[in-house]
Every structure is written in C-alpha cells, then in structure tokens.
Design a protein around this motif. Structure first.
Motif, PDB file in Angstrom:
ATOM      1  N   LYS A  69       6.729   0.684   0.321  1.00 32.28           N
ATOM      2  CA  LYS A  69       6.478   0.653   1.762  1.00 32.28           C
ATOM      3  C   LYS A  69       5.915  -0.702   2.159  1.00 32.28           C
ATOM      4  O   LYS A  69       4.973  -1.194   1.549  1.00 32.28           O
ATOM      5  CB  LYS A  69       5.479   1.754   2.130  1.00 32.28           C
ATOM      6  N   ARG A  70       6.492  -1.307   3.193  1.00 33.23           N
ATOM      7  CA  ARG A  70       5.934  -2.559   3.714  1.00 33.23           C
ATOM      8  C   ARG A  70       4.830  -2.203   4.701  1.00 33.23           C
ATOM      9  O   ARG A  70       5.085  -1.630   5.752  1.00 33.23           O
ATOM     10  CB  ARG A  70       7.001  -3.421   4.370  1.00 33.23           C
ATOM     11  N   ILE A  71       3.594  -2.582   4.370  1.00 30.89           N
ATOM     12  CA  ILE A  71       2.470  -2.246   5.240  1.00 30.89           C
ATOM     13  C   ILE A  71       2.166  -3.357   6.238  1.00 30.89           C
ATOM     14  O   ILE A  71       1.423  -3.141   7.194  1.00 30.89           O
ATOM     15  CB  ILE A  71       1.211  -1.912   4.419  1.00 30.89           C
ATOM     16  N   ALA A  72       2.702  -4.548   6.019  1.00 32.91           N
ATOM     17  CA  ALA A  72       2.526  -5.655   6.965  1.00 32.91           C
ATOM     18  C   ALA A  72       3.706  -6.613   6.825  1.00 32.91           C
ATOM     19  O   ALA A  72       3.961  -7.117   5.729  1.00 32.91           O
ATOM     20  CB  ALA A  72       1.218  -6.390   6.723  1.00 32.91           C
ATOM     21  N   ALA A  73       4.418  -6.849   7.909  1.00 35.46           N
ATOM     22  CA  ALA A  73       5.526  -7.807   7.903  1.00 35.46           C
ATOM     23  C   ALA A  73       4.971  -9.200   8.146  1.00 35.46           C
ATOM     24  O   ALA A  73       4.446  -9.494   9.213  1.00 35.46           O
ATOM     25  CB  ALA A  73       6.537  -7.442   8.980  1.00 35.46           C
ATOM     26  N   ASN A 120      -9.960  -3.523  -1.588  1.00 34.99           N
ATOM     27  CA  ASN A 120     -11.180  -2.789  -1.936  1.00 34.99           C
ATOM     28  C   ASN A 120     -10.956  -1.287  -1.854  1.00 34.99           C
ATOM     29  O   ASN A 120     -11.905  -0.508  -1.900  1.00 34.99           O
ATOM     30  CB  ASN A 120     -12.340  -3.201  -1.027  1.00 34.99           C
ATOM     31  N   GLY A 121      -9.698  -0.866  -1.722  1.00 40.76           N
ATOM     32  CA  GLY A 121      -9.363   0.543  -1.646  1.00 40.76           C
ATOM     33  C   GLY A 121      -9.162   1.064  -0.247  1.00 40.76           C
ATOM     34  O   GLY A 121      -8.517   2.104  -0.063  1.00 40.76           O
ATOM     35  N   THR A 122      -9.681   0.360   0.742  1.00 43.71           N
ATOM     36  CA  THR A 122      -9.468   0.746   2.140  1.00 43.71           C
ATOM     37  C   THR A 122      -8.776  -0.357   2.937  1.00 43.71           C
ATOM     38  O   THR A 122      -8.101  -0.087   3.921  1.00 43.71           O
ATOM     39  CB  THR A 122     -10.796   1.099   2.832  1.00 43.71           C
ATOM     40  N   THR A 123      -8.967  -1.592   2.523  1.00 46.64           N
ATOM     41  CA  THR A 123      -8.388  -2.746   3.200  1.00 46.64           C
ATOM     42  C   THR A 123      -7.648  -3.614   2.185  1.00 46.64           C
ATOM     43  O   THR A 123      -8.081  -3.734   1.046  1.00 46.64           O
ATOM     44  CB  THR A 123      -9.493  -3.581   3.880  1.00 46.64           C
ATOM     45  N   VAL A 124      -6.537  -4.191   2.628  1.00 46.28           N
ATOM     46  CA  VAL A 124      -5.804  -5.169   1.830  1.00 46.28           C
ATOM     47  C   VAL A 124      -5.905  -6.506   2.541  1.00 46.28           C
ATOM     48  O   VAL A 124      -5.662  -6.592   3.755  1.00 46.28           O
ATOM     49  CB  VAL A 124      -4.331  -4.774   1.652  1.00 46.28           C
ATOM     50  N   VAL A 130      -6.359 -16.479   5.941  1.00 45.50           N
ATOM     51  CA  VAL A 130      -6.514 -15.113   5.462  1.00 45.50           C
ATOM     52  C   VAL A 130      -6.133 -14.130   6.555  1.00 45.50           C
ATOM     53  O   VAL A 130      -6.448 -14.321   7.726  1.00 45.50           O
ATOM     54  CB  VAL A 130      -7.961 -14.848   5.004  1.00 45.50           C
ATOM     55  N   ALA A 131      -5.438 -13.062   6.171  1.00 48.33           N
ATOM     56  CA  ALA A 131      -5.140 -11.949   7.063  1.00 48.33           C
ATOM     57  C   ALA A 131      -5.422 -10.658   6.308  1.00 48.33           C
ATOM     58  O   ALA A 131      -5.484 -10.646   5.074  1.00 48.33           O
ATOM     59  CB  ALA A 131      -3.698 -12.002   7.536  1.00 48.33           C
ATOM     60  N   TYR A 132      -5.562  -9.541   7.038  1.00 44.92           N
ATOM     61  CA  TYR A 132      -5.884  -8.285   6.386  1.00 44.92           C
ATOM     62  C   TYR A 132      -5.532  -7.112   7.283  1.00 44.92           C
ATOM     63  O   TYR A 132      -5.405  -7.237   8.509  1.00 44.92           O
ATOM     64  CB  TYR A 132      -7.366  -8.227   5.995  1.00 44.92           C
ATOM     65  N   CYS A 133      -5.339  -5.946   6.650  1.00 44.92           N
ATOM     66  CA  CYS A 133      -5.054  -4.714   7.379  1.00 44.92           C
ATOM     67  C   CYS A 133      -5.475  -3.533   6.511  1.00 44.92           C
ATOM     68  O   CYS A 133      -5.883  -3.710   5.352  1.00 44.92           O
ATOM     69  CB  CYS A 133      -3.569  -4.615   7.747  1.00 44.92           C
ATOM     70  N   ALA A 134      -5.364  -2.327   7.037  1.00 39.77           N
ATOM     71  CA  ALA A 134      -5.684  -1.133   6.258  1.00 39.77           C
ATOM     72  C   ALA A 134      -4.658  -0.940   5.153  1.00 39.77           C
ATOM     73  O   ALA A 134      -3.524  -1.423   5.238  1.00 39.77           O
ATOM     74  CB  ALA A 134      -5.722   0.092   7.174  1.00 39.77           C
ATOM     75  N   THR A 135      -5.032  -0.232   4.098  1.00 43.29           N
ATOM     76  CA  THR A 135      -4.127  -0.043   2.973  1.00 43.29           C
ATOM     77  C   THR A 135      -2.860   0.723   3.351  1.00 43.29           C
ATOM     78  O   THR A 135      -1.836   0.603   2.680  1.00 43.29           O
ATOM     79  CB  THR A 135      -4.828   0.713   1.824  1.00 43.29           C
ATOM     80  N   ASN A 136      -2.922   1.504   4.434  1.00 48.44           N
ATOM     81  CA  ASN A 136      -1.729   2.231   4.874  1.00 48.44           C
ATOM     82  C   ASN A 136      -0.999   1.518   6.007  1.00 48.44           C
ATOM     83  O   ASN A 136      -0.123   2.089   6.661  1.00 48.44           O
ATOM     84  CB  ASN A 136      -2.094   3.653   5.286  1.00 48.44           C
TER      85      ASN A 136
END
Length: 401
Positions: free
Chosen positions: A238-242, A252-256, A267-273
């Motif tokens: 699954k692509r979680i961020a394009a 950290n298990g909640t954020t990538v 740096v960029a980041y989003c939720a693991t889902n």
C-alpha cells in the motif's frame, strides 16, 4: 548506487528546533582516539588529547578472561572480554586507559558499507552485494553469509534475528525490498516490492515494513507499507504517501518520517496508515530517527541537527556536526535506553559525538565519543556498544561509557 542527496524546498508545517553545528578538525588515524585523563604527569604522549576513548597498546600480561584476586568476575556472555587490573574495566576486548575503554577491531571485510545490530548479531554489507552477520559474543568464529547475490544494497535494518534491506539502481529485475533470516543462503526470503522498483530506504515496526520508492517519472514514487509477513493475498504493498523523491525512512509505530529531495533534502511525515503529509522547510538533511517519546523526531544535516517536538518552541544551539553530503549512510541514531542521540561525522578525521535527548547542547556541549577516524563509513549502536566501519574495511567496537 543510491548514494545521493537532493535539494527540495519544503513548506514549513511544524515547529522545529535548529541545532547548528561547528566542524571538528583533528589528526587522522585508522582507529580513533578516546582518552581518559592521565593521573599525574604529561609524560604520556597522549596527554592533553580529549574524548572518551581510543585504541592504546595492550600492555597487559594477563590472558583474556583473567580476573585479579578480589576483582570483578568476567562477563561470560562475551567471548572477547579483557578484564584489566586498573579498576576492572570490561572493554569487550579493548584496552583501558585511565578507566576509559578504548575501541577494538572486531572484524574486517572488503567494503563494509552498511551496518546494524539486533543486540545479538552484527549485520554488515560487503561490496554492496553481500550481507554478513557476526555473533556479537564470538566475532572470532567468523561471519555467516546470509546472501551474496544482491546487486546494489542501499539500506539495511536489523530486526530480531532477521535483516531488512533494499536494492537500488541495480538494473531491471534486480531492485526491490526484502527480508532474510539470520541464516546461510537466506532461506524463506520475503520480497516486499517488485524487483523493478527503485527502492531506497527501509524501516519496520511490530506490524509493517515501510520503504521508499524514488520514481518520480513512473508515478510510483512514494512511501509504501506491507505486512511483515508479506502483503495480503500476494497483492502489492500500500502506498501511504505519494512523493517524488523519498529517501531514508524511520518509524515509531504511529508515524512514518522520511527525507526527500535531491541536493538538499528535507523531512516529511505522516501516519503509518497514510493520510495528510506534513513537511518542514529545513534543508541539507542526511539521516533521521525518532526520539524516546511520542513524535519526538531528530534529523541530521551537513552542519545541523533539527529537532521537532510536539510541545517545544523554536530554539537553536551549537553542536558539532560535519558530514559529507555526497554519502547516503546511517549517520544518526537515538539511543532510547541511555537517552542520548549519537551522530557520525564523516571525512578524513571522522568522529562520533553524543548529546542527551532533549538537550540543546549549547550550555552543555556535546560529548566527543571517538575521533581521529580515517574515513568512517557508517555506524550503529547496541545496548552496550557502538560499532563503526572504516574505509579500510575494518569494523570496530567501543563500549558505551
């Protein structure tokens, strides 16, 4: 082979703490210097040098494992232990100078580009085609050849008894993301991505493996996830961020979080889902890791360390960073147990520094862990040691102080 860094200006979305860094100069040796303070005189040729440790001649006449009368019993969990009479140092084979452990060479390969540990074994890539593992308690027993048929290993992360890695710029049908057990020949190999995708970074948590695909032109670029045991029903990840150019990644298990761009990455980041992507305007970053609580995130740059905390205000402090932006290596680690951040300065006179998690290191200067490293390649940390590799193929171990 994916050892590049981009420059992309990103919109500021969160509050960051800038830690601006000064370069460190010094003499170069092949192993590093960390010295204790001489007790009485400057007759010692190393008198006046600073740091925590460095290899010194082993003048002890005692065999490995010798315990002086009344001394501390040897740590039998390690085979490479020398217990010295001057305070009972247990330096895992290294000598002891003024009560301070010195680094010790534990192995040598041809080209140890990447390195990581699961606290039981040390995993090392050799010539970007081979993954080796050494049992930490018995380096003298030699290496296990996990795989020797990879084409261009670009990232490597150790799990409990397994190793995750990516292949990048390896040509058609040779790229991808995979996991191997710590066994000869990689039985029961798991492939998480097609062998034609340009995969750069890899990270994992208790449920998923996350990896970045650097393919702006194909439309497949982004951050992807897959179950640790393989994607459901054999369907792709699954692509979680394009994203066009994502590179090194951490979770950290909640954020990538990931670094993206070309010659000056941010740096960029989003939720693991998946979901909304946040980014910061800082540039020139080369590695990143999460802190010890929540979404406490650190990112290492060529001359700075950036720190994002949910509750902190924008501040900056001077530290000691000097990295080579042309390299794409593991250069930064957060030690959750000791609550320190460690970073590697590359170059002819390389060094490793540490600073307490959450500290600005302005009033409290960072601690020099080891210096005078001849072209260090990468490093990692375990519960009790720091491991680093040098351009001459040697792999060194230093007990944490």
């Amino acid at each position: 082979m994916g050892r590049h860094i981009g420059r992309l200006v990103l919109k500021r979305a969160t509050v960051w703490t800038l830690v601006a860094i000064s370069m460190i100069a010094g003499a170069t040796t092949a192993c590093g210097v960390i010295l204790g303070i001489p007790s009485d005189t400057n007759a010692d040729p190393n008198f006046g040098r600073t740091g925590e440790g460095g290899p010194q001649p082993d003048t002890s006449t005692f065999p490995d494992g010798f315990v002086p009368d009344g001394g501390t019993p040897a740590d039998t969990s390690f085979n490479d232990v020398v217990v010295l009479p001057d305070g009972g140092c247990n330096c895992f084979g290294g000598t002891c100078n003024g009560g301070v452990c010195q680094p010790v060479q534990v192995a040598k390969v041809t080209d140890p580009y990447l390195i990581d540990t699961d606290n039981t074994s040390l995993f090392v890539t050799d010539n970007i085609t081979t993954i080796l593992s050494f049992k930490i308690g018995s380096f003298d027993a030699g290496a296990t050849v996990i795989t020797s048929t990879e084409h261009a290993i670009n990232d490597l992360k150790a799990g409990a008894g397994v190793v995750y890695f990516t292949n990048y710029n390896a040509g058609p049908n040779n790229n991808g993301v995979a996991r191997c057990p710590n066994s000869v020949g990689c039985p029961s190999r798991i492939d998480y991505a097609p062998h034609n995708s340009q995969d750069l970074g890899v990270a994992f948590d208790s449920k998923n493996v996350y990896f970045t695909i650097d393919e702006a032109a194909s439309g497949n670029g982004g951050v992807w996830s897959c179950l640790l045991g393989g994607c459901l029903n054999g369907v792709g990840a699954k692509r979680i961020a394009a994203r066009d150019n994502p590179k090194r990644v951490a979770t950290n298990g909640t954020t990538v979080a990931w670094i993206e761009g070309y010659s000056g990455s941010g740096v960029a980041y989003c939720a693991t889902n998946g979901g909304a992507v946040s980014s910061a305007s800082q540039l020139g970053l080369v590695d990143l890791d999460f802190g010890t609580a929540g979404n406490d995130l650190y990112a290492l740059g060529n001359s700075s360390i950036f720190h994002q905390s949910n509750s902190s205000s924008a501040t900056w402090a001077t530290m000691s960073v000097a990295n080579n932006l042309s390299q794409w290596l593991p250069l930064f680690h957060v030690d959750a147990a000791a609550k320190n951040v460690y970073w590697l300065n590359t170059g002819m006179g390389g060094s490793i520094y540490r600073c307490p998690v959450g500290a600005d290191c302005l009033g409290n200067k960072p601690v020099l862990v080891v210096n005078q490293l001849m072209l260090p390649q990468s490093f990692t940390i375990s519960n009790d040691s720091i491991y680093y590799t040098l351009v001459d193929g040697t792999i060194w171990r230093l007990k944490k102080q």
